[in-house]
Design a protein around this motif. Structure first.
Motif, PDB file in Angstrom:
ATOM      1  N   MET A 262     -82.169  20.793  -8.619  1.00  0.00           N
ATOM      2  CA  MET A 262     -83.292  21.213  -7.768  1.00  0.00           C
ATOM      3  C   MET A 262     -83.932  22.444  -8.392  1.00  0.00           C
ATOM      4  N   SER A 263     -85.199  22.359  -8.642  1.00  0.00           N
ATOM      5  CA  SER A 263     -85.859  23.520  -9.248  1.00  0.00           C
ATOM      6  C   SER A 263     -86.491  24.394  -8.164  1.00  0.00           C
ATOM      7  N   ARG A 264     -86.648  25.648  -8.515  1.00  0.00           N
ATOM      8  CA  ARG A 264     -87.275  26.609  -7.616  1.00  0.00           C
ATOM      9  C   ARG A 264     -88.747  26.261  -7.442  1.00  0.00           C
ATOM     10  N   GLU A 265     -89.291  26.609  -6.298  1.00  0.00           N
ATOM     11  CA  GLU A 265     -90.700  26.346  -6.032  1.00  0.00           C
ATOM     12  C   GLU A 265     -91.548  27.559  -6.386  1.00  0.00           C
ATOM     13  N   ILE A 266     -92.758  27.265  -6.829  1.00  0.00           N
ATOM     14  CA  ILE A 266     -93.746  28.311  -7.100  1.00  0.00           C
ATOM     15  C   ILE A 266     -94.801  28.230  -6.010  1.00  0.00           C
ATOM     16  N   ILE A 267     -95.077  29.380  -5.391  1.00  0.00           N
ATOM     17  CA  ILE A 267     -96.086  29.409  -4.344  1.00  0.00           C
ATOM     18  C   ILE A 267     -97.270  30.271  -4.774  1.00  0.00           C
ATOM     19  N   LEU A 268     -98.416  29.914  -4.249  1.00  0.00           N
ATOM     20  CA  LEU A 268     -99.615  30.723  -4.402  1.00  0.00           C
ATOM     21  C   LEU A 268     -99.973  31.228  -3.017  1.00  0.00           C
ATOM     22  N   TYR A 269    -100.018  32.533  -2.855  1.00  0.00           N
ATOM     23  CA  TYR A 269    -100.460  33.173  -1.615  1.00  0.00           C
ATOM     24  C   TYR A 269    -101.633  34.036  -2.036  1.00  0.00           C
ATOM     25  N   VAL A 270    -102.839  33.662  -1.593  1.00  0.00           N
ATOM     26  CA  VAL A 270    -104.035  34.317  -2.108  1.00  0.00           C
ATOM     27  C   VAL A 270    -105.137  34.308  -1.051  1.00  0.00           C
ATOM     28  N   ALA A 271    -106.015  35.275  -1.139  1.00  0.00           N
ATOM     29  CA  ALA A 271    -107.211  35.309  -0.300  1.00  0.00           C
ATOM     30  C   ALA A 271    -108.420  34.995  -1.168  1.00  0.00           C
ATOM     31  N   THR A 272    -109.371  34.296  -0.570  1.00  0.00           N
ATOM     32  CA  THR A 272    -110.586  33.922  -1.282  1.00  0.00           C
ATOM     33  C   THR A 272    -111.775  34.015  -0.338  1.00  0.00           C
ATOM     34  N   SER A 273    -112.925  34.315  -0.906  1.00  0.00           N
ATOM     35  CA  SER A 273    -114.145  34.303  -0.102  1.00  0.00           C
ATOM     36  C   SER A 273    -114.454  32.857   0.289  1.00  0.00           C
ATOM     37  N   LEU A 274    -115.291  32.695   1.290  1.00  0.00           N
ATOM     38  CA  LEU A 274    -115.655  31.349   1.735  1.00  0.00           C
ATOM     39  C   LEU A 274    -116.255  30.528   0.599  1.00  0.00           C
ATOM     40  N   ASP A 275    -116.951  31.193  -0.328  1.00  0.00           N
ATOM     41  CA  ASP A 275    -117.535  30.464  -1.453  1.00  0.00           C
ATOM     42  C   ASP A 275    -116.608  30.395  -2.671  1.00  0.00           C
ATOM     43  N   GLY A 276    -115.333  30.709  -2.482  1.00  0.00           N
ATOM     44  CA  GLY A 276    -114.329  30.393  -3.494  1.00  0.00           C
ATOM     45  C   GLY A 276    -114.043  31.429  -4.558  1.00  0.00           C
ATOM     46  N   PHE A 277    -114.338  32.695  -4.302  1.00  0.00           N
ATOM     47  CA  PHE A 277    -114.075  33.734  -5.300  1.00  0.00           C
ATOM     48  C   PHE A 277    -112.914  34.620  -4.862  1.00  0.00           C
ATOM     49  N   ILE A 278    -112.043  34.971  -5.812  1.00  0.00           N
ATOM     50  CA  ILE A 278    -110.890  35.820  -5.513  1.00  0.00           C
ATOM     51  C   ILE A 278    -111.151  37.279  -5.858  1.00  0.00           C
ATOM     52  N   ALA A 279    -112.223  37.537  -6.589  1.00  0.00           N
ATOM     53  CA  ALA A 279    -112.622  38.911  -6.938  1.00  0.00           C
ATOM     54  C   ALA A 279    -114.053  38.872  -7.448  1.00  0.00           C
ATOM     55  N   LYS A 280    -114.679  40.037  -7.453  1.00  0.00           N
ATOM     56  CA  LYS A 280    -115.989  40.151  -8.088  1.00  0.00           C
ATOM     57  C   LYS A 280    -115.786  40.177  -9.605  1.00  0.00           C
ATOM     58  N   GLU A 281    -116.870  40.113 -10.378  1.00  0.00           N
ATOM     59  CA  GLU A 281    -116.772  40.034 -11.840  1.00  0.00           C
ATOM     60  C   GLU A 281    -115.925  41.146 -12.444  1.00  0.00           C
ATOM     61  N   ASN A 282    -116.009  42.337 -11.890  1.00  0.00           N
ATOM     62  CA  ASN A 282    -115.291  43.486 -12.460  1.00  0.00           C
ATOM     63  C   ASN A 282    -113.909  43.678 -11.833  1.00  0.00           C
ATOM     64  N   ASP A 283    -113.345  42.606 -11.280  1.00  0.00           N
ATOM     65  CA  ASP A 283    -112.038  42.601 -10.606  1.00  0.00           C
ATOM     66  C   ASP A 283    -112.051  43.375  -9.293  1.00  0.00           C
ATOM     67  N   ASP A 284    -113.237  43.717  -8.793  1.00  0.00           N
ATOM     68  CA  ASP A 284    -113.365  44.487  -7.556  1.00  0.00           C
ATOM     69  C   ASP A 284    -112.878  43.681  -6.356  1.00  0.00           C
ATOM     70  N   LEU A 285    -111.973  44.296  -5.574  1.00  0.00           N
ATOM     71  CA  LEU A 285    -111.445  43.672  -4.365  1.00  0.00           C
ATOM     72  C   LEU A 285    -111.778  44.482  -3.114  1.00  0.00           C
ATOM     73  N   GLN A 286    -112.699  45.410  -3.238  1.00  0.00           N
ATOM     74  CA  GLN A 286    -113.040  46.271  -2.105  1.00  0.00           C
ATOM     75  C   GLN A 286    -113.442  45.465  -0.876  1.00  0.00           C
ATOM     76  N   TRP A 287    -114.205  44.406  -1.061  1.00  0.00           N
ATOM     77  CA  TRP A 287    -114.634  43.532   0.035  1.00  0.00           C
ATOM     78  C   TRP A 287    -113.440  42.985   0.809  1.00  0.00           C
ATOM     79  N   LEU A 288    -112.365  42.700   0.094  1.00  0.00           N
ATOM     80  CA  LEU A 288    -111.161  42.157   0.723  1.00  0.00           C
ATOM     81  C   LEU A 288    -110.430  43.235   1.525  1.00  0.00           C
ATOM     82  N   GLU A 289    -110.366  44.425   0.973  1.00  0.00           N
ATOM     83  CA  GLU A 289    -109.682  45.526   1.646  1.00  0.00           C
ATOM     84  C   GLU A 289    -110.381  45.920   2.940  1.00  0.00           C
TER      85      GLU A 289
END
Length: 175
Positions: free
Chosen positions: A1-28
């Motif tokens: 039995m192998s270990r499972e890999i999970i993805l726990y992530v937040a995304t904007s409604l239009d599918g972006f996880i960060a702005k171009e410059n890695d900015d996450l201020q909107w998420l915070e």
């Protein structure tokens, strides 16, 4: 039995996880109730995988390293060795992660970034998807998913509302 890999992530409604410059201020600044299931997810893992850009963002934006009690691997082409919190890995992320899955332990959290997720998508290495949709339309940025991924069928485990956010929890359907 192998270990499972999970993805726990937040995304904007239009599918972006960060702005171009890695900015996450909107998420915070997003309104959320509780911790959006973070504590439960965090208790289920013992290992963390992330890329160097994600690691750099975490180190720059947190006062103390947020994962001191977990084994943490950072994939990098420029750093090697270890520090008090992480081990830098210079190997291919897919090959290393496949070996890691076969070791004893609990679940592995693939924190980010987008290039590692894309490699995992191409190899179908994510077993569990916990995606939180935030009430933002960023218009551009770093997309959650890149193009040309293989077809995968998922099973919806749960949906939860956390204030203005909605979390979807899926598992990959196995053969």
């Amino acid at each position: 039995m192998s270990r499972e890999i999970i993805l726990y992530v937040a995304t904007s409604l239009d599918g972006f996880i960060a702005k171009e410059n890695d900015d996450l201020q909107w998420l915070e600044e997003a309104e959320v109730e509780g911790d959006a299931g973070y504590s439960d997810m965090y208790q289920s893992i013992d290992t963390i995988i992330m890329g160097k850009r994600t690691y750099d963002w975490v180190v720059e934006h947190t006062e103390t390293f947020p994962y001191p009690d977990k084994k943490c691997y950072v994939f990098s082409t420029s750093l090697s060795g270890k520090n008090e919190h992480v081990e830098f890995v210079n190997e291919d992320v897919v090959t290393f992660s496949k070996k890691l899955r076969e070791q004893e332990g609990s679940k592995i959290w693939m924190v980010g970034g987008a290039d590692i997720l894309d490699a995992f998508m191409k190899e179908q290495l994510i077993d569990e998807w916990i995606i939180t949709i935030t009430p933002h339309l960023l218009g551009s940025g770093i997309p959650l998913f890149k193009n040309n991924n293989p077809f995968q069928e998922l099973k919806l485990i749960n949906t939860t509302r956390y204030g203005q956010m909605v979390q979807m929890h899926y598992r990959v359907k196995k053969g």
